[in-house]
Design an enzyme around this catalytic site. Structure first.
Site, short mmCIF file in Angstrom:
data_model
loop_
_atom_site.label_atom_id
_atom_site.label_comp_id
_atom_site.label_asym_id
_atom_site.label_seq_id
_atom_site.Cartn_x
_atom_site.Cartn_y
_atom_site.Cartn_z
N LYS A 22 0.83 -1.21 0.00
CA LYS A 22 0.00 0.00 0.00
C LYS A 22 0.86 1.25 0.00
CE LYS A 22 -1.75 1.47 4.18
NZ LYS A 22 -1.32 2.82 4.53
N ASN A 23 1.87 1.28 0.88
CA ASN A 23 2.64 2.52 1.04
C ASN A 23 3.63 2.76 -0.10
OD1 ASN A 23 1.12 3.05 3.25
ND2 ASN A 23 2.68 2.49 4.76
N CYS A 118 -5.02 8.51 9.67
CA CYS A 118 -5.16 7.69 10.87
C CYS A 118 -4.89 8.54 12.10
CB CYS A 118 -4.13 6.57 10.84
SG CYS A 118 -4.81 4.97 10.53
N ARG A 123 0.68 14.44 13.26
CA ARG A 123 0.94 14.28 11.82
C ARG A 123 0.94 15.61 11.05
NH1 ARG A 123 -1.52 8.83 9.47
NH2 ARG A 123 0.47 8.75 8.42
N ASP A 304 4.58 0.57 12.21
CA ASP A 304 3.34 -0.07 11.75
C ASP A 304 3.18 -1.49 12.30
OD1 ASP A 304 2.81 2.23 10.37
OD2 ASP A 304 3.47 1.46 8.43
N ARG A 397 -8.45 -0.64 4.76
CA ARG A 397 -7.57 0.34 4.13
C ARG A 397 -6.21 -0.26 3.83
NH1 ARG A 397 -6.64 3.78 8.14
NH2 ARG A 397 -4.87 4.12 6.81
N1 EPU Z 1 6.39 14.58 10.69
C1 EPU Z 1 6.53 15.92 10.97
N2 EPU Z 1 6.36 16.82 9.95
C2 EPU Z 1 6.09 16.41 8.67
C3 EPU Z 1 5.96 15.04 8.40
C4 EPU Z 1 6.12 14.14 9.43
O1 EPU Z 1 6.77 16.31 12.12
O2 EPU Z 1 5.97 17.30 7.79
C5 EPU Z 1 6.55 13.61 11.79
C6 EPU Z 1 5.25 12.80 12.00
O3 EPU Z 1 4.34 13.51 12.83
C7 EPU Z 1 5.76 11.54 12.63
C8 EPU Z 1 7.12 11.35 11.97
O4 EPU Z 1 7.49 12.62 11.43
O5 EPU Z 1 5.94 11.71 14.01
C9 EPU Z 1 7.14 10.32 10.87
O6 EPU Z 1 6.15 10.60 9.90
P1 EPU Z 1 6.34 10.25 8.36
O7 EPU Z 1 6.18 11.49 7.57
O8 EPU Z 1 7.59 9.46 8.19
O9 EPU Z 1 5.09 9.29 8.12
P2 EPU Z 1 4.05 9.39 6.94
O10 EPU Z 1 4.73 9.65 5.65
O11 EPU Z 1 2.92 10.24 7.35
C10 EPU Z 1 4.26 6.85 6.29
C11 EPU Z 1 3.30 5.70 6.17
C12 EPU Z 1 2.82 5.31 7.55
C13 EPU Z 1 4.03 4.89 8.37
C14 EPU Z 1 5.05 6.05 8.43
C15 EPU Z 1 6.33 5.69 9.15
C16 EPU Z 1 2.31 6.05 4.01
C17 EPU Z 1 1.10 6.34 3.22
N3 EPU Z 1 2.18 6.09 5.34
O12 EPU Z 1 3.51 7.90 6.93
O13 EPU Z 1 1.95 4.20 7.38
O14 EPU Z 1 3.63 4.56 9.68
O15 EPU Z 1 5.38 6.46 7.09
O16 EPU Z 1 6.92 4.58 8.59
O17 EPU Z 1 3.35 5.74 3.44
C18 EPU Z 1 0.22 2.74 7.95
O18 EPU Z 1 0.42 2.16 6.86
O19 EPU Z 1 -0.52 2.26 8.86
C19 EPU Z 1 0.87 4.02 8.19
C20 EPU Z 1 0.46 4.86 9.14
#
Ligand code: EPU
Length: 428
Positions: A22-23, A118, A123, A304, A397
């Site tokens: 998915k990701n 989520c 976030r 995750d 999802r």
């Molecule tokens: N963060 C910030 N500012 C930003 C972006 C992120 O402070 O602009 C913080 C977040 O709040 C968090 C940390 O950085 O504390 C990591 O967030 P990241 O941006 O790496 O996560 P994401 O891109 O929102 C993706 C996956 C998540 C997975 C995380 C970490 C997708 C669609 N989602 O989320 O997947 O947990 O990376 O590996 O790729 C899931 O599949 O259940 C899921 C939540």
């Protein structure tokens, strides 16, 4: 609304092949907008998930022609005509934010709502927006809407934290940019390498994904072509954890075992028997020992898999500790596990102690988010009696037909319609 009803006690047994990640699929679908080649793009191994459906819906809404054939998806992106992502979509899926980079690259403008997702923490998207500003993009916040204008220009971007989404968004913004973009302190997840490989296959020039520095040399245009996404390491890990927690025996096929190293190391430490090949992992469950788990960006233990791992630890002898370092709000499901007889205590905001081994008994529980849902499925498979999990749209999802897959692995699990009309539908 639907729920899952599980009658626990059966060991997970058999073999299973894992669907596309998915990701990986979500950013790759967004990146397809960067091409306007007449050949079009064929993607293979597309998982049939709600988040993927939402992204396809957004692309169609933007004008893209989409055709789904089994696990293959064909996209003709020449007809892209809109640069406004409707609010309805943003609220349903956080990944809509990925559309900023490619839409700016292709159209020089994007309007998008602040993304939902989520409920696992704050976030924010500050790192996405800061990076885009460095690339010369003008960002205007209008209430909860973000209006961004300008064609991206190459820039040096140091991420304050290795955010997966920000790394992907900025990589995509760099593909058609003038000049070179360098992202340092980039995230190193396998899905980022997959995005790089897709973009290279379409004629983009990127190096360094999988390390903490990624370099993107802007090109004038991308071609079309075919691409197969990587298998889902989190889905794979969930099945392994279910087999280990129920003392079952599982052959996991069509996977990339090195993507699961952190999990396999911990499962081995807990006492499970494991064998790895080029594209498979075999596991036999044994009596489990307690563990210390600290979630970290890749190659550390994935956040995750933290909730499903916690369910397994309720069956391990002794006190285990789980520390969540990535998302601050990923412990909501602990209360649900305790309803089933677990002895789990949150001792700090991000730390929990699990005292095992505790027998679990079936209960009515609520999936508070996607991976929390996976944790409750594992607990239900272990528990004596019937477990009913509500709000399973979260599970849909990220897990394809989870009840069918587990039924093929000796579990007693079914999906039922219920009338809980108050359940709140939002996705990541
Ligand atoms: N963060 C910030 N500012 C930003 C972006 C992120 O402070 O602009 C913080 C977040 O709040 C968090 C940390 O950085 O504390 C990591 O967030 P990241 O941006 O790496 O996560 P994401 O891109 O929102 C993706 C996956 C998540 C997975 C995380 C970490 C997708 C669609 N989602 O989320 O997947 O947990 O990376 O590996 O790729 C899931 O599949 O259940 C899921 C939540």
């Amino acid at each position: 609304m639907e729920s899952l009803v599980i009658t626990g006690g059966n060991p997970i047994q058999g073999k299973i092949s894992v669907e596309g990640a998915k990701n990986s699929v979500l950013p790759i679908l967004a990146a397809s907008l960067l091409s306007k080649d007449k050949e079009g793009i064929w993607l293979d191994q597309i998982p049939r998930l709600q988040d993927v459906d939402v992204m396809i819906h957004i692309l169609k809404d933007l004008g893209v022609q989409v055709k789904m054939q089994g696990r293959n998806l064909f996209l003709d992106t020449r007809s892209l005509e809109k640069d406004v992502v409707e609010d309805y979509h943003n609220n349903r899926m956080r990944s809509s934010i990925f559309l900023m980079g490619p839409l700016l690259g292709r159209m020089g403008k994007v309007t998008i709502g602040y993304p939902g997702g989520c409920r696992i923490g704050e976030r924010p998207i500050d790192l996405h927006l800061k990076g885009l500003s460095k690339m010369g993009i003008k960002i205007n916040m209008k209430g909860h809407r973000i209006e961004a204008t300008g064609f991206p220009k190459g820039a040096l971007i140091h991420l304050d934290a290795p955010s997966v989404g920000a790394t992907e968004n900025l990589m995509m913004a760099g593909v058609l940019a003038k000049g070179e973009t360098v992202i340092s302190n980039a995230a190193k997840e396998p899905e980022i390498v997959d995005l790089q490989n897709f973009i290279i296959k379409m004629g983009g020039r990127i190096t360094g994904a999988g390390t903490d520095t990624i370099k993107i040399k802007g090109v004038d245009a991308l071609s079309g072509g075919t691409y197969q996404v990587i298998p889902d390491r989190i889905v794979a890990g969930t099945y392994l954890l279910a087999a280990a927690a129920t003392k079952g025996e599982l052959l996991l096929e069509n996977i990339i075992p090195r993507h699961l190293e952190a999990l396999c190391a911990k499962l081995g430490e807990a006492g499970a028997e494991l064998e790895k090949g080029d594209d498979y992992i075999w596991l036999r469950g044994k009596e489990l020992k307690s563990l210390e788990i600290r979630t970290l960006p890749y190659p550390g233990f994935p956040t995750d898999l933290q909730p499903p791992m916690t369910s397994l630890l309720t069956q391990a002898q002794g006190a285990s500790m789980v520390k969540e370092n990535v998302f601050e709000g990923r412990f909501d499901y602990l209360e649900e596990l305790n309803k089933m007889g677990a002895n789990v205590t949150k001792i700090e905001n991000r730390k929990a102690i699990i005292k095992g081994k505790t027998p679990l008994t079936g209960a009515k529980v609520n999936a508070t988010d996607l991976r929390a849902g996976a944790a409750l499925v594992i607990a239900g498979l272990v528990a004596k009696g019937h477990t009913t999990i509500s709000n399973i749209f979260h599970l849909d999802r990220g897990y394809e037909r989870i009840e069918e897959k587990f039924r093929n692995l000796n579990a007693c699990i079914e999906r039922r319609k219920d009338d809980n009309e108050n359940a709140f539908q939002q996705s990541s």
